[in-house]
Design an enzyme around this catalytic site. Sequence first.
Site, PDB file in Angstrom:
ATOM      1  CG  ASP A 117      -2.179   0.809   1.067  1.00  0.00           C
ATOM      2  OD1 ASP A 117      -3.264   0.197   1.051  1.00  0.00           O
ATOM      3  OD2 ASP A 117      -2.088   2.046   0.945  1.00  0.00           O
ATOM      4  CB  VAL A 134      -0.432   0.556  -7.938  1.00  0.00           C
ATOM      5  CG1 VAL A 134      -0.490  -0.403  -6.768  1.00  0.00           C
ATOM      6  CG2 VAL A 134      -1.558   1.585  -7.894  1.00  0.00           C
ATOM      7  CG  ASN A 176      -8.291  -3.803  -3.048  1.00  0.00           C
ATOM      8  OD1 ASN A 176      -9.503  -3.706  -3.208  1.00  0.00           O
ATOM      9  ND2 ASN A 176      -7.652  -3.265  -2.006  1.00  0.00           N
ATOM     10  CE1 TYR A 211     -13.683   3.859  -8.337  1.00  0.00           C
ATOM     11  CE2 TYR A 211     -15.746   2.963  -9.170  1.00  0.00           C
ATOM     12  CZ  TYR A 211     -14.690   2.909  -8.283  1.00  0.00           C
ATOM     13  OH  TYR A 211     -14.647   1.908  -7.345  1.00  0.00           O
ATOM     14  CE  LYS A 237     -12.460   0.471  -9.660  1.00  0.00           C
ATOM     15  NZ  LYS A 237     -11.395  -0.292  -8.993  1.00  0.00           N
ATOM     16  CB  THR A 292     -14.388   1.124   2.380  1.00  0.00           C
ATOM     17  OG1 THR A 292     -14.621   1.928   1.217  1.00  0.00           O
ATOM     18  CG2 THR A 292     -14.743  -0.315   2.087  1.00  0.00           C
TER      19      THR A 292
HETATM   20  N1  LIG Z   1     -16.000   0.816  -1.395  1.00  0.00           N
HETATM   21  C1  LIG Z   1     -16.785   0.539  -2.420  1.00  0.00           C
HETATM   22  O1  LIG Z   1     -18.023   0.747  -2.368  1.00  0.00           O
HETATM   23  C2  LIG Z   1     -16.204  -0.048  -3.682  1.00  0.00           C
HETATM   24  C3  LIG Z   1     -17.093  -0.529  -4.647  1.00  0.00           C
HETATM   25  C4  LIG Z   1     -16.583  -1.073  -5.819  1.00  0.00           C
HETATM   26  C5  LIG Z   1     -15.218  -1.151  -6.008  1.00  0.00           C
HETATM   27  N2  LIG Z   1     -14.380  -0.662  -5.048  1.00  0.00           N
HETATM   28  C6  LIG Z   1     -12.950  -0.766  -5.312  1.00  0.00           C
HETATM   29  O2  LIG Z   1     -12.342  -1.475  -4.257  1.00  0.00           O
HETATM   30  C7  LIG Z   1     -10.979  -1.070  -4.127  1.00  0.00           C
HETATM   31  C8  LIG Z   1     -10.678  -0.770  -2.666  1.00  0.00           C
HETATM   32  O3  LIG Z   1     -11.534   0.267  -2.251  1.00  0.00           O
HETATM   33  P1  LIG Z   1     -11.900   0.542  -0.718  1.00  0.00           P
HETATM   34  O4  LIG Z   1     -13.315   0.986  -0.722  1.00  0.00           O
HETATM   35  O5  LIG Z   1     -11.471  -0.587   0.128  1.00  0.00           O
HETATM   36  O6  LIG Z   1     -11.020   1.861  -0.494  1.00  0.00           O
HETATM   37  P2  LIG Z   1     -10.052   2.337   0.688  1.00  0.00           P
HETATM   38  O7  LIG Z   1      -9.860   3.787   0.434  1.00  0.00           O
HETATM   39  O8  LIG Z   1     -10.555   1.880   1.997  1.00  0.00           O
HETATM   40  O9  LIG Z   1      -8.704   1.556   0.353  1.00  0.00           O
HETATM   41  C9  LIG Z   1      -7.951   1.828  -0.807  1.00  0.00           C
HETATM   42  C10 LIG Z   1      -6.485   1.589  -0.488  1.00  0.00           C
HETATM   43  O10 LIG Z   1      -5.733   1.807  -1.698  1.00  0.00           O
HETATM   44  C11 LIG Z   1      -4.541   2.481  -1.334  1.00  0.00           C
HETATM   45  N3  LIG Z   1      -4.010   3.208  -2.484  1.00  0.00           N
HETATM   46  C12 LIG Z   1      -4.563   4.268  -3.132  1.00  0.00           C
HETATM   47  N4  LIG Z   1      -3.758   4.686  -4.113  1.00  0.00           N
HETATM   48  C13 LIG Z   1      -2.658   3.878  -4.100  1.00  0.00           C
HETATM   49  C14 LIG Z   1      -1.474   3.811  -4.885  1.00  0.00           C
HETATM   50  N5  LIG Z   1      -1.230   4.676  -5.884  1.00  0.00           N
HETATM   51  N6  LIG Z   1      -0.578   2.830  -4.607  1.00  0.00           N
HETATM   52  C15 LIG Z   1      -0.798   1.959  -3.603  1.00  0.00           C
HETATM   53  N7  LIG Z   1      -1.895   1.988  -2.812  1.00  0.00           N
HETATM   54  C16 LIG Z   1      -2.812   2.935  -3.061  1.00  0.00           C
HETATM   55  C17 LIG Z   1      -4.953   3.426  -0.213  1.00  0.00           C
HETATM   56  O11 LIG Z   1      -3.843   3.861   0.558  1.00  0.00           O
HETATM   57  C18 LIG Z   1      -5.923   2.562   0.571  1.00  0.00           C
HETATM   58  O12 LIG Z   1      -5.285   1.832   1.597  1.00  0.00           O
HETATM   59  C19 LIG Z   1     -10.797   0.110  -5.082  1.00  0.00           C
HETATM   60  O13 LIG Z   1     -10.204  -0.330  -6.286  1.00  0.00           O
HETATM   61  C20 LIG Z   1     -12.215   0.558  -5.346  1.00  0.00           C
HETATM   62  O14 LIG Z   1     -12.350   1.216  -6.577  1.00  0.00           O
HETATM   63  C21 LIG Z   1     -14.834  -0.122  -3.889  1.00  0.00           C
END
Ligand SMILES: NC(=O)c1ccc[n+]([C@@H]2O[C@H](COP(=O)([O-])OP(=O)(O)OC[C@H]3O[C@@H](n4cnc5c(N)ncnc54)[C@H](O)[C@@H]3O)[C@@H](O)[C@H]2O)c1
Length: 252
Positions: free
Chosen positions: A38, A66, A92, A158, A162, A193
């Site tokens: 992360d 990333v 992720n 977004y 995706k 989240t």
């Molecule tokens: N929460 C939702 O409703 C939801 C729905 C569909 C998809 N998603 C996808 O799930 C994934 C995780 O989301 P979440 O809700 O757990 O978010 P979150 O913000 O809780 O966690 C995301 C993590 O990604 C890390 N991150 C961000 N940019 C980064 C980078 N450049 N390099 C390394 N790490 C990085 C952040 O530090 C964080 O720890 C994402 O890809 C998001 O698009 C989330």
Amino acid sequence: MSKIVDKKVALLTGGASGIGRATAIAFAKRGAAVVIADADAKNGEAVAVDLRERFGAHALFIHVNVTDPASVQNMVQTTVNQFGGLDYAFNNAGVPDGSTSLRVSTQGNWDRVMSVNLEGVWHCMKAELDHMLAAEKGAIVNNASRSGLVGVPGDAIYGAAKHGVIGLTKAAAVEFASKGIRVNAVCPGLVDTALTRAKFGDDLIPRSRLANPLGRMAQAEEIAEAVVWLCSDAASFVVGVALPVDGGATAR
Ligand SMILES: NC(=O)c1ccc[n+]([C@@H]2O[C@H](COP(=O)([O-])OP(=O)(O)OC[C@H]3O[C@@H](n4cnc5c(N)ncnc54)[C@H](O)[C@@H]3O)[C@@H](O)[C@H]2O)c1
């Protein structure tokens, strides 16, 4: 607790928070060695400590951005050096769309979302596949979204990223299945989240009641279970799917 991923090595980007953190816990509970990668070192280290203390897991934090291919190469190489291989990868890490509508979105919104959510997955897959191809085995799960399957108002950039993640997933799945590597995607609906709390604020709870037929948000653990299953041999004939885990949102 079933040990379907016992003694495997699982690498998760975005493992410091939300869905990534819940998935790290789900892997550790089942006996996998877990690498939490992360950009957030403080929370990432804390997850690794938690997995070691609560589950006696082999757990390691690696700092990664990333969007930087050299940083991603280091993440995968360090995983292999420390744990002797790489069985599963969950790509992720992601950020929300900073704009509220395509009409007001900026070049900055586009660059950030595309570089983390789409290009970041591409960098990770390239580095992971190098090692998995040499081993002739492995499973990759990319985190897409409901917004990768259908149009969601206010989520144009977004959603484009995706949809792209699902394209990368399917192309890699058909290219590498015969080499022993399965590639799939998970498509969460609304999940409770930090990302959704920051994006929707006070609107999150009312929005979640309308988001799907279940009338609630997912907990991150409900997405984690799908990811662990997709990685495991229990899903040995599952290749190239974009699996909705969305409370029925895309079924109606
Ligand atoms: N929460 C939702 O409703 C939801 C729905 C569909 C998809 N998603 C996808 O799930 C994934 C995780 O989301 P979440 O809700 O757990 O978010 P979150 O913000 O809780 O966690 C995301 C993590 O990604 C890390 N991150 C961000 N940019 C980064 C980078 N450049 N390099 C390394 N790490 C990085 C952040 O530090 C964080 O720890 C994402 O890809 C998001 O698009 C989330």
